[in-house]
Design a protein around this motif. Structure first.
Motif, PDB file in Angstrom:
ATOM      1  N   GLN A 113      11.363 -42.340   1.896  1.00 46.81           N
ATOM      2  CA  GLN A 113      11.187 -40.904   1.196  1.00 46.81           C
ATOM      3  C   GLN A 113      12.043 -40.153   1.717  1.00 46.81           C
ATOM      4  O   GLN A 113      12.591 -39.969   2.779  1.00 46.81           O
ATOM      5  CB  GLN A 113       9.530 -40.721   1.876  1.00 46.81           C
ATOM      6  N   TYR A 116      10.272 -42.181  11.301  1.00 48.63           N
ATOM      7  CA  TYR A 116      10.742 -40.825  10.979  1.00 48.63           C
ATOM      8  C   TYR A 116      12.151 -40.587  11.479  1.00 48.63           C
ATOM      9  O   TYR A 116      12.690 -39.471  10.842  1.00 48.63           O
ATOM     10  CB  TYR A 116       9.722 -39.901  11.416  1.00 48.63           C
ATOM     11  N   VAL A 152      10.790 -34.675   3.884  1.00 45.95           N
ATOM     12  CA  VAL A 152       9.987 -34.633   5.172  1.00 45.95           C
ATOM     13  C   VAL A 152       9.119 -33.264   5.164  1.00 45.95           C
ATOM     14  O   VAL A 152       7.916 -33.568   4.958  1.00 45.95           O
ATOM     15  CB  VAL A 152      10.833 -34.816   6.471  1.00 45.95           C
ATOM     16  N   THR A 153       9.450 -32.327   5.310  1.00 47.86           N
ATOM     17  CA  THR A 153       8.708 -31.063   5.322  1.00 47.86           C
ATOM     18  C   THR A 153       7.862 -30.841   4.273  1.00 47.86           C
ATOM     19  O   THR A 153       6.875 -30.050   4.312  1.00 47.86           O
ATOM     20  CB  THR A 153       9.317 -30.126   5.860  1.00 47.86           C
ATOM     21  N   SER A 154       8.498 -30.881   2.998  1.00 52.08           N
ATOM     22  CA  SER A 154       7.904 -30.653   1.576  1.00 52.08           C
ATOM     23  C   SER A 154       7.302 -31.875   0.968  1.00 52.08           C
ATOM     24  O   SER A 154       6.531 -31.414   0.119  1.00 52.08           O
ATOM     25  CB  SER A 154       8.885 -29.774   0.596  1.00 52.08           C
ATOM     26  N   GLY A 155       7.490 -33.073   1.653  1.00 52.28           N
ATOM     27  CA  GLY A 155       6.898 -34.160   1.094  1.00 52.28           C
ATOM     28  C   GLY A 155       7.624 -34.332  -0.233  1.00 52.28           C
ATOM     29  O   GLY A 155       7.993 -33.536  -1.051  1.00 52.28           O
ATOM     30  N   SER A 156       7.557 -35.599  -0.686  1.00 55.57           N
ATOM     31  CA  SER A 156       8.123 -36.213  -1.801  1.00 55.57           C
ATOM     32  C   SER A 156       7.869 -37.403  -2.259  1.00 55.57           C
ATOM     33  O   SER A 156       7.042 -38.296  -1.536  1.00 55.57           O
ATOM     34  CB  SER A 156       9.858 -36.054  -1.761  1.00 55.57           C
ATOM     35  N   ARG A 157       8.071 -37.898  -3.465  1.00 59.21           N
ATOM     36  CA  ARG A 157       7.672 -39.380  -3.938  1.00 59.21           C
ATOM     37  C   ARG A 157       8.219 -40.370  -3.109  1.00 59.21           C
ATOM     38  O   ARG A 157       9.307 -40.321  -2.324  1.00 59.21           O
ATOM     39  CB  ARG A 157       8.172 -39.565  -5.359  1.00 59.21           C
ATOM     40  N   LEU A 158       7.333 -41.509  -2.809  1.00 63.61           N
ATOM     41  CA  LEU A 158       8.064 -42.678  -2.345  1.00 63.61           C
ATOM     42  C   LEU A 158       8.553 -43.727  -3.210  1.00 63.61           C
ATOM     43  O   LEU A 158       8.450 -43.876  -4.379  1.00 63.61           O
ATOM     44  CB  LEU A 158       6.745 -43.459  -1.602  1.00 63.61           C
TER      45      LEU A 158
END
Lengths: 115, 113
Positions: B92, B50, B95-101
């Motif tokens: 990716q 991370y 981080v905080t909102s997430g997204s596609r790999l």
């Protein structure tokens, strides 16, 4: 179980038929992803759901593909009028934002064969 | 779509040898993940990184998040036959909102006893 659960694990269908693939994410995971993996290939992004936000559908290959996520949990990927090139493993994954970041866990996949 | 450049594509090694594979990208990622996939199974997460510069171990596995955020490597020490499989890196952006790999194309590892 504690992991991402997908069903069916294997599906053989005739060209032109519709198929539905189901994903049960890990409990409490707010994000859900669908990927496709053709034989011997890498993973191709299809669609991403995050909470109540509009899904990121940018990876869907055609309008024959659609996905829903009901109640923020279970998701269904639907392929209409299947073609032979749709044959692949369809992988679902889920994640939750943790202290360290966003870690994604995959199910074992649904193997689709279109004959 | 965007791809990660993963190398080598395949490796054939003797049991006991160390292995190294890496991924590079033209753009920055905020998270790097390494997965292993056995035949007929979904990818299994091995190590998550991370922070730029982070070096993380998981048993015989060690992975590093490159300082530039554009690369990562995975090392396997003292390989054993059950290490056989396909190893994928994934990046990716969110981080905080997430997204596609975004995935690399995989490294096929064969370990000869």
């Amino acid at each position: 179980g504690a992991g991402v659960s997908q069903s069916p694990s294997n599906k053989v269908t005739e060209k032109g038929k519709d198929v539905e693939l189901r994903c049960d994410p890990i409990s409490g995971h707010t994000a859900l992803y669908w990927y496709r993996q053709s034989l011997g290939q890498g993973l191709e992004f299809l669609i991403y759901f995050q909470g109540n936000s509009a899904p990121d559908k940018s990876g869907l290959p055609s309008d024959r593909f659609s996905a829903e996520r009901t109640g923020g949990s279970v998701s269904t990927l639907t392929i209409q009028r299947t073609q032979q090139e749709d044959s692949a493993v369809y992988l679902c994954a889920s994640s939750v934002i943790g202290v360290s970041g966003n870690t994604i866990y995959f199910g074992e996949g649904s193997w689709l064969t279109v004959v | 779509g965007q791809q990660l450049n993963q190398s080598p594509q395949s490796m054939f090694i003797q049991e006991g040898e160390d292995v190294s594979m890496n991924c590079t990208s033209s753009s920055i990622f905020n998270t790097w993940l390494w997965y292993k996939q056995d035949p007929g199974e979904g990818p299994v997460l091995l190590i998550a990184l991370y922070k730029a510069g982070e070096l993380t171990s998981n048993g015989r596995l060690t992975a590093q998040f490159g300082i530039t955020r554009k690369d990562s490597f995975l090392n396997i020490s003292a390989s054993i036959p059950s290490d056989v499989g396909i190893y994928f890196c994934a990046g990716q952006k969110g981080v905080t909102s997430g997204s596609r790999l975004t995935f690399g194309e995989g490294t096929q590892l064969t370990v000869n006893p």
